[in-house]
Design a protein around this motif. Sequence first.
Motif, short mmCIF file in Angstrom:
data_model
loop_
_atom_site.label_atom_id
_atom_site.label_comp_id
_atom_site.label_asym_id
_atom_site.label_seq_id
_atom_site.Cartn_x
_atom_site.Cartn_y
_atom_site.Cartn_z
N UNK A 302 12.64 16.27 2.47
CA UNK A 302 13.51 17.45 2.50
C UNK A 302 14.97 17.06 2.58
N UNK A 303 15.29 16.02 3.33
CA UNK A 303 16.69 15.58 3.45
C UNK A 303 17.27 15.23 2.10
N UNK A 304 16.44 14.66 1.23
CA UNK A 304 16.92 14.29 -0.10
C UNK A 304 17.28 15.46 -0.98
N UNK A 305 16.85 16.65 -0.62
CA UNK A 305 17.17 17.84 -1.43
C UNK A 305 18.49 18.48 -1.03
N UNK A 306 19.08 18.03 0.08
CA UNK A 306 20.34 18.62 0.55
C UNK A 306 21.51 17.91 -0.14
#
Length: 475
Positions: A302-306
């Motif tokens: 999920x962090x990579x999508x920010x």
Amino acid sequence: MKTLQNLIGGIWEDSLGDTLLDVVNPATENAVARAPGGCRDDVDRAVAAAVQAQPAWAALPLAERVARISAWADVVAEHADELAELECREMGKPVGIGRTFIDGAVAGLKASAGQALSYAFEETVAHDDDGGSTRILRHPLGATAVITPWNFPVTMVLGALGPLLAAGNTVVVKPSERSPLSAVRLFELLNLPPGVVNLVLGDARAGGPLAEHEQIQLVHFTGSVEAGRKVGAGTGERLHRAVLELGGKDPVVVDAGVDPRATAAAVAFGAFINTGQICTSMERIYVHEDVADAFVEALVEAAGTYTMGDGHDEGVMMGPLVDERQRDIVRRHVSDAVERGATIRAGGVEPAGRGFFYPATVLTGVDESMLVMNEETFGPLAPVVVVPSFAAGLEWASRSRFGLAATVYTDDPDHMAAAARIPAGVVWINQWQGGGPERLYEPAGDSGMGATGAVAAYDAATRPASVHIAARLAS
């Protein structure tokens, strides 16, 4: 370059101080405006205008005050896109996210002002033994102050004003010197009588004299613990009121049995939205060992999508941090954690180029000795601790000098009940930022003092007086 002005008694005027501050776009590092540094003379003039306007404002029928506040809220709603763009320019929040929060703040202003219509400004509480009666009247305090932080320039102002104004008080607003653009535009849209709301710009040279002013009866302050202590000391010296919402180091407890992917997505939002620059951001994450591996894997994903970037650009999820000072804090917390044995699982590497950017970062292997678990970060960090049981997660979540809010994810009814024991002003279960306009709370520990929200906000904005009417003259 535009030089911003104060709004005093309905008139826009230059500061009487001799200092100007650059307002810097944190995505480009370019100055976009100049604002006054502030001075005591500005504050004195604004307070005098508020004091002069207060009797006539309080004399208006309650329904009319509420209607006028609501009408202003409608005007603000029409300019929400413009205000969101200004917030992006001054502190980096993506425009779409800013618009969402401003829409919520407008609805909140209307709801909180509307609560005045059902608040007990006058009630008969007793018929006494002598045949007389006692009434309680709740009077407005007079001139009040609202001092707001840079992370939600419009939202925090609107969130404080409803009960103060509806109760019959007048207000002097001092926004953060880092984000005055949207506040100026917000009050250019003001359609209340002159002097009911006044705007003074500046840093501590304005904030200090305002908090300590002998004619300011209440200070509603949102900001750092250090500054909040000074505000509390200033109001205490005058025997005046303060409502202080200060820093947080909000915990999250993730129980066994929850959906690890869905929960990780919710935690990522709570940790990374507004680049982690929210008082109630998720800053300490305690995850049950049964779901820890799947949760961390999903959190890293999920962090990579920010995505980072200028908040004016479509698709950007995270803007920059507000300035280099704030990025230094984030950088220091990550470095300290890594030096003490933590592992960076996502992010942790600053991009090249201009702008105060820092990526969404996940840390594992953290412990209570690290700065990232003890000091407020106010940045996009998600430090994860694996715990052996839900009870251990609650215990560690409760170990903090802060007590603003906490979030718990569990499907167990007994664990939901136990979560209420976390010493925080607000405990959210299975939904971060949940609840409606009737919510009230008081921060615990170093996170502040003074209850607010719903009826508590009106209690703080008024002074109770008892009036006893005897049935006959005592002999």
